[in-house]
Design a protein around this motif. Sequence first.
Motif, PDB file in Angstrom:
ATOM      1  N   PRO A   1      51.194  39.365  32.333  1.00 21.40           N
ATOM      2  CA  PRO A   1      50.071  39.375  33.285  1.00 21.40           C
ATOM      3  C   PRO A   1      48.741  39.478  32.540  1.00 21.40           C
ATOM      4  O   PRO A   1      48.633  40.123  31.505  1.00 21.40           O
ATOM      5  CB  PRO A   1      50.329  40.638  34.112  1.00 21.40           C
ATOM      6  CG  PRO A   1      51.145  41.511  33.234  1.00 21.40           C
ATOM      7  CD  PRO A   1      51.957  40.583  32.368  1.00 21.40           C
ATOM      8  N   THR A   2      47.774  38.862  33.087  1.00 19.51           N
ATOM      9  CA  THR A   2      46.431  38.941  32.500  1.00 19.51           C
ATOM     10  C   THR A   2      45.749  40.191  33.041  1.00 19.51           C
ATOM     11  O   THR A   2      45.890  40.521  34.211  1.00 19.51           O
ATOM     12  CB  THR A   2      45.600  37.691  32.851  1.00 19.51           C
ATOM     13  OG1 THR A   2      45.544  37.578  34.267  1.00 19.51           O
ATOM     14  CG2 THR A   2      46.232  36.440  32.260  1.00 19.51           C
ATOM     15  N   PRO A   3      45.038  40.909  32.214  1.00 22.67           N
ATOM     16  CA  PRO A   3      44.360  42.110  32.705  1.00 22.67           C
ATOM     17  C   PRO A   3      43.233  41.720  33.653  1.00 22.67           C
ATOM     18  O   PRO A   3      42.600  40.667  33.495  1.00 22.67           O
ATOM     19  CB  PRO A   3      43.814  42.763  31.428  1.00 22.67           C
ATOM     20  CG  PRO A   3      43.724  41.661  30.435  1.00 22.67           C
ATOM     21  CD  PRO A   3      44.810  40.676  30.799  1.00 22.67           C
ATOM     22  N   PRO A   4      43.013  42.549  34.669  1.00 19.82           N
ATOM     23  CA  PRO A   4      41.933  42.227  35.605  1.00 19.82           C
ATOM     24  C   PRO A   4      40.577  42.338  34.908  1.00 19.82           C
ATOM     25  O   PRO A   4      40.410  43.094  33.955  1.00 19.82           O
ATOM     26  CB  PRO A   4      42.075  43.294  36.691  1.00 19.82           C
ATOM     27  CG  PRO A   4      42.786  44.417  36.033  1.00 19.82           C
ATOM     28  CD  PRO A   4      43.673  43.790  34.997  1.00 19.82           C
ATOM     29  N   ALA A   5      39.668  41.591  35.390  1.00 23.33           N
ATOM     30  CA  ALA A   5      38.324  41.612  34.813  1.00 23.33           C
ATOM     31  C   ALA A   5      37.695  42.983  35.077  1.00 23.33           C
ATOM     32  O   ALA A   5      37.883  43.579  36.132  1.00 23.33           O
ATOM     33  CB  ALA A   5      37.466  40.521  35.441  1.00 23.33           C
ATOM     34  N   GLU A   6      36.972  43.488  34.105  1.00 22.78           N
ATOM     35  CA  GLU A   6      36.343  44.789  34.250  1.00 22.78           C
ATOM     36  C   GLU A   6      35.172  44.701  35.216  1.00 22.78           C
ATOM     37  O   GLU A   6      34.382  43.760  35.173  1.00 22.78           O
ATOM     38  CB  GLU A   6      35.832  45.284  32.906  1.00 22.78           C
ATOM     39  CG  GLU A   6      36.905  45.721  31.979  1.00 22.78           C
ATOM     40  CD  GLU A   6      36.321  46.370  30.730  1.00 22.78           C
ATOM     41  OE1 GLU A   6      35.209  46.916  30.809  1.00 22.78           O
ATOM     42  OE2 GLU A   6      36.992  46.301  29.708  1.00 22.78           O
ATOM     43  N   ARG A   7      35.121  45.721  36.061  1.00 19.94           N
ATOM     44  CA  ARG A   7      33.989  45.806  36.968  1.00 19.94           C
ATOM     45  C   ARG A   7      33.078  46.909  36.470  1.00 19.94           C
ATOM     46  O   ARG A   7      33.514  48.034  36.242  1.00 19.94           O
ATOM     47  CB  ARG A   7      34.453  46.142  38.379  1.00 19.94           C
ATOM     48  CG  ARG A   7      35.165  45.000  39.043  1.00 19.94           C
ATOM     49  CD  ARG A   7      35.599  45.345  40.441  1.00 19.94           C
ATOM     50  NE  ARG A   7      34.554  46.057  41.160  1.00 19.94           N
ATOM     51  CZ  ARG A   7      34.746  46.731  42.281  1.00 19.94           C
ATOM     52  NH1 ARG A   7      35.935  46.767  42.808  1.00 19.94           N
ATOM     53  NH2 ARG A   7      33.760  47.362  42.879  1.00 19.94           N
TER      54      ARG A   7
END
Length: 171
Positions: free
Chosen positions: A59-65
């Motif tokens: 899985p790709t890590p979610p983009a940082e907010r």
Amino acid sequence: MTDDELDALLTPKEQPPDNGRREAIFAKTLPHLRPWRFRRLAWPAVFAAGLAVGWFAKPTPPAERIVETVIEKEFVPVPQSPGEQLVQRPPDRLELDAEMATDPATSAKLFQQAGDAYLKANKLESAIRCYRQYLGDAGPDGQAVRVEDSWLLTSLKNSKRKDGDHANDGL
């Protein structure tokens, strides 16, 4: 048995080469030999395929907010009457003025200010001494806990109230 007899038994006998028999054995074992060639390559191939599937399926890590909050301090002046304005004096001077005051209300107020100043200076023994003098001079009106009291003064008021409650239990 002698050594000569044993040598005769243990020595291999020469046989004439029989090509027909040799070919028959080779023909029977050949189907069993071929799969082993591929089995040696099968384990590395399965390992490589599993590695490839795991690599592409991760899985790709979610983009940082990034959330940025800005807190602005706003100073609001508190209106005070001229008589209530605190005079910036050292706590030992406030304590001395409180001891020399003749009016108990003024003395209590000065002892409280000295206790607050000592508490801000992190001198707890002196602050406790001044707060106890304040509680002695303030009378029953000064015994009530107020919002503007420091934590130490509130604690002393509560302990004095509890001591008074326990003293009345014996009557």
